[in-house]
Design an enzyme around this catalytic site. Sequence first.
Site, PDB file in Angstrom:
ATOM      1  N   TYR A 111       0.832  -1.217   0.000  1.00  0.00           N
ATOM      2  CA  TYR A 111       0.000   0.000   0.000  1.00  0.00           C
ATOM      3  C   TYR A 111       0.867   1.268   0.000  1.00  0.00           C
ATOM      4  O   TYR A 111       0.464   2.310  -0.495  1.00  0.00           O
ATOM      5  CB  TYR A 111      -0.945  -0.031   1.200  1.00  0.00           C
ATOM      6  CG  TYR A 111      -2.233   0.742   1.027  1.00  0.00           C
ATOM      7  CD1 TYR A 111      -2.979   0.641  -0.137  1.00  0.00           C
ATOM      8  CD2 TYR A 111      -2.695   1.583   2.027  1.00  0.00           C
ATOM      9  CE1 TYR A 111      -4.158   1.349  -0.295  1.00  0.00           C
ATOM     10  CE2 TYR A 111      -3.873   2.290   1.886  1.00  0.00           C
ATOM     11  CZ  TYR A 111      -4.599   2.172   0.715  1.00  0.00           C
ATOM     12  OH  TYR A 111      -5.771   2.882   0.571  1.00  0.00           O
TER      13      TYR A 111
ATOM     14  N   LYS B 262      -3.304   8.117   3.091  1.00  0.00           N
ATOM     15  CA  LYS B 262      -4.512   7.868   3.894  1.00  0.00           C
ATOM     16  C   LYS B 262      -4.324   8.358   5.326  1.00  0.00           C
ATOM     17  O   LYS B 262      -5.273   8.866   5.939  1.00  0.00           O
ATOM     18  CB  LYS B 262      -4.875   6.378   3.882  1.00  0.00           C
ATOM     19  CG  LYS B 262      -5.438   5.892   2.545  1.00  0.00           C
ATOM     20  CD  LYS B 262      -6.721   6.619   2.151  1.00  0.00           C
ATOM     21  CE  LYS B 262      -7.407   5.986   0.967  1.00  0.00           C
ATOM     22  NZ  LYS B 262      -8.476   6.835   0.403  1.00  0.00           N
TER      23      LYS B 262
HETATM   24  N1  LIG Z   1     -11.629  -0.563  -2.474  1.00  0.00           N
HETATM   25  C1  LIG Z   1     -11.144  -0.625  -1.247  1.00  0.00           C
HETATM   26  O1  LIG Z   1     -10.734  -1.675  -0.754  1.00  0.00           O
HETATM   27  C2  LIG Z   1     -11.144   0.625  -0.395  1.00  0.00           C
HETATM   28  C3  LIG Z   1     -11.035   0.498   0.996  1.00  0.00           C
HETATM   29  C4  LIG Z   1     -11.016   1.649   1.771  1.00  0.00           C
HETATM   30  C5  LIG Z   1     -11.078   2.892   1.165  1.00  0.00           C
HETATM   31  N2  LIG Z   1     -11.179   2.975  -0.203  1.00  0.00           N
HETATM   32  C6  LIG Z   1     -11.244   4.318  -0.805  1.00  0.00           C
HETATM   33  O2  LIG Z   1     -12.501   4.515  -1.403  1.00  0.00           O
HETATM   34  C7  LIG Z   1     -12.378   5.540  -2.390  1.00  0.00           C
HETATM   35  C8  LIG Z   1     -13.061   5.089  -3.672  1.00  0.00           C
HETATM   36  O3  LIG Z   1     -12.335   4.022  -4.228  1.00  0.00           O
HETATM   37  P1  LIG Z   1     -12.968   2.709  -4.871  1.00  0.00           P
HETATM   38  O4  LIG Z   1     -12.291   1.551  -4.232  1.00  0.00           O
HETATM   39  O5  LIG Z   1     -14.452   2.783  -4.910  1.00  0.00           O
HETATM   40  O6  LIG Z   1     -12.380   2.744  -6.359  1.00  0.00           O
HETATM   41  P2  LIG Z   1     -12.740   3.531  -7.706  1.00  0.00           P
HETATM   42  O7  LIG Z   1     -11.608   3.303  -8.627  1.00  0.00           O
HETATM   43  O8  LIG Z   1     -14.083   3.111  -8.172  1.00  0.00           O
HETATM   44  O9  LIG Z   1     -12.771   5.067  -7.242  1.00  0.00           O
HETATM   45  C9  LIG Z   1     -11.650   5.941  -7.250  1.00  0.00           C
HETATM   46  C10 LIG Z   1     -12.157   7.232  -7.845  1.00  0.00           C
HETATM   47  O10 LIG Z   1     -11.201   8.297  -7.752  1.00  0.00           O
HETATM   48  C11 LIG Z   1     -11.422   9.128  -8.865  1.00  0.00           C
HETATM   49  N3  LIG Z   1     -10.315  10.043  -9.120  1.00  0.00           N
HETATM   50  C12 LIG Z   1      -8.991   9.738  -9.243  1.00  0.00           C
HETATM   51  N4  LIG Z   1      -8.299  10.878  -9.511  1.00  0.00           N
HETATM   52  C13 LIG Z   1      -9.197  11.904  -9.525  1.00  0.00           C
HETATM   53  C14 LIG Z   1      -9.102  13.320  -9.721  1.00  0.00           C
HETATM   54  N5  LIG Z   1      -7.934  13.933  -9.989  1.00  0.00           N
HETATM   55  N6  LIG Z   1     -10.237  14.075  -9.664  1.00  0.00           N
HETATM   56  C15 LIG Z   1     -11.439  13.489  -9.415  1.00  0.00           C
HETATM   57  N7  LIG Z   1     -11.602  12.154  -9.227  1.00  0.00           N
HETATM   58  C16 LIG Z   1     -10.478  11.377  -9.275  1.00  0.00           C
HETATM   59  C17 LIG Z   1     -11.619   8.121 -10.008  1.00  0.00           C
HETATM   60  O11 LIG Z   1     -12.253   8.733 -11.108  1.00  0.00           O
HETATM   61  C18 LIG Z   1     -12.505   7.075  -9.331  1.00  0.00           C
HETATM   62  O12 LIG Z   1     -13.859   7.376  -9.546  1.00  0.00           O
HETATM   63  C19 LIG Z   1     -10.889   5.803  -2.530  1.00  0.00           C
HETATM   64  O13 LIG Z   1     -10.545   6.923  -1.742  1.00  0.00           O
HETATM   65  C20 LIG Z   1     -10.266   4.554  -1.937  1.00  0.00           C
HETATM   66  O14 LIG Z   1      -8.954   4.761  -1.460  1.00  0.00           O
HETATM   67  C21 LIG Z   1     -11.219   1.874  -0.982  1.00  0.00           C
END
Ligand SMILES: NC(=O)c1ccc[n+]([C@@H]2O[C@H](COP(=O)([O-])OP(=O)(O)OC[C@H]3O[C@@H](n4cnc5c(N)ncnc54)[C@H](O)[C@@H]3O)[C@@H](O)[C@H]2O)c1
Length: 264
Positions: free
Chosen positions: A155, A162
């Site tokens: 990570y 984060k």
């Molecule tokens: N998937 C997991 O296991 C998990 C766990 C905990 C937290 N998260 C967090 O949840 C959030 C959403 O992620 P996800 O897993 O649904 O994946 P995802 O890929 O569907 O979402 C990530 C989003 O970030 C957007 N993005 C990236 N750069 C950008 C920019 N410059 N301007 C605007 N938007 C931008 C992308 O377009 C995308 O929609 C993230 O912050 C991720 O770190 C994910």
Amino acid sequence: MLLEGKRLVVTGVLTDGSIAWHSARIAQEQGAEIVLTGFGRGRRLTERSAQRLPNPPDVIELDINDPEHMAALAADLDARWGACDGALHAIAFAPDDALGGKFLDTPAESAATAFVTSAFSYKTLAVGLRPLMQKAGGGALVTLDFDNSQAWPAYDWMGVAKSALQAVTRYLAKDLGADNIRVNAISAGPLTTVAAKSIPGFARFDDVWGERAPLGWDTSDPTPVARMVAVMLSDWAPMTSGEVIHVDGGFHAVATGSGPVDET
Ligand SMILES: NC(=O)c1ccc[n+]([C@@H]2O[C@H](COP(=O)([O-])OP(=O)(O)OC[C@H]3O[C@@H](n4cnc5c(N)ncnc54)[C@H](O)[C@@H]3O)[C@@H](O)[C@H]2O)c1
């Protein structure tokens, strides 16, 4: 309904597997009016995913690092609603050389990119929407965290970003409380989204959660996280701000799984 009458911005919908997509679905089911934001080449995907929501919402362009986009989003919302009750920040990005076990070799620019897009951007969204939330008499902001109080394999600088995001949450809560704006983070367990699949070694999270989370954990089901997003955007958490709420099956609270005790 939990979000009746709320006017909300949902960032971070890419596919219908995105945590933000499920959050948008539940927000609509709970009575909210929403707009989505879409980013760059992914915007077409966002528009397609929007069509699969119960009430297909408009998609507004937002590269969170482009001040003109943020200003245009605020102007659109002002014309549309005259005010805004809150937003989900679900934005994260780290370059390839900042992830996947290259921690010691990552250049400063890549670590800075991860920080700016994944943590500083919460401040950008909050400040951009602040006048509209002031007009609403207050608001609620929620971001999506992955708990980095311990170091994870692969990570790397995303984990560092984060940790910064948690700190940004606290500072925003401090500075926006006077406007009756609550600022919180939800620390989600691992979910198999597009972003997650781009993290080398992600499958190991699945194994470790399966072994340790007291409530169990399904990496293919973002609904528990999306429900907590709805709660935090609602009027049912009126005195909670600067908080990191875990939705991870209880994983963060225990040191080891409850396997058989060795009696020898
Ligand atoms: N998937 C997991 O296991 C998990 C766990 C905990 C937290 N998260 C967090 O949840 C959030 C959403 O992620 P996800 O897993 O649904 O994946 P995802 O890929 O569907 O979402 C990530 C989003 O970030 C957007 N993005 C990236 N750069 C950008 C920019 N410059 N301007 C605007 N938007 C931008 C992308 O377009 C995308 O929609 C993230 O912050 C991720 O770190 C994910």
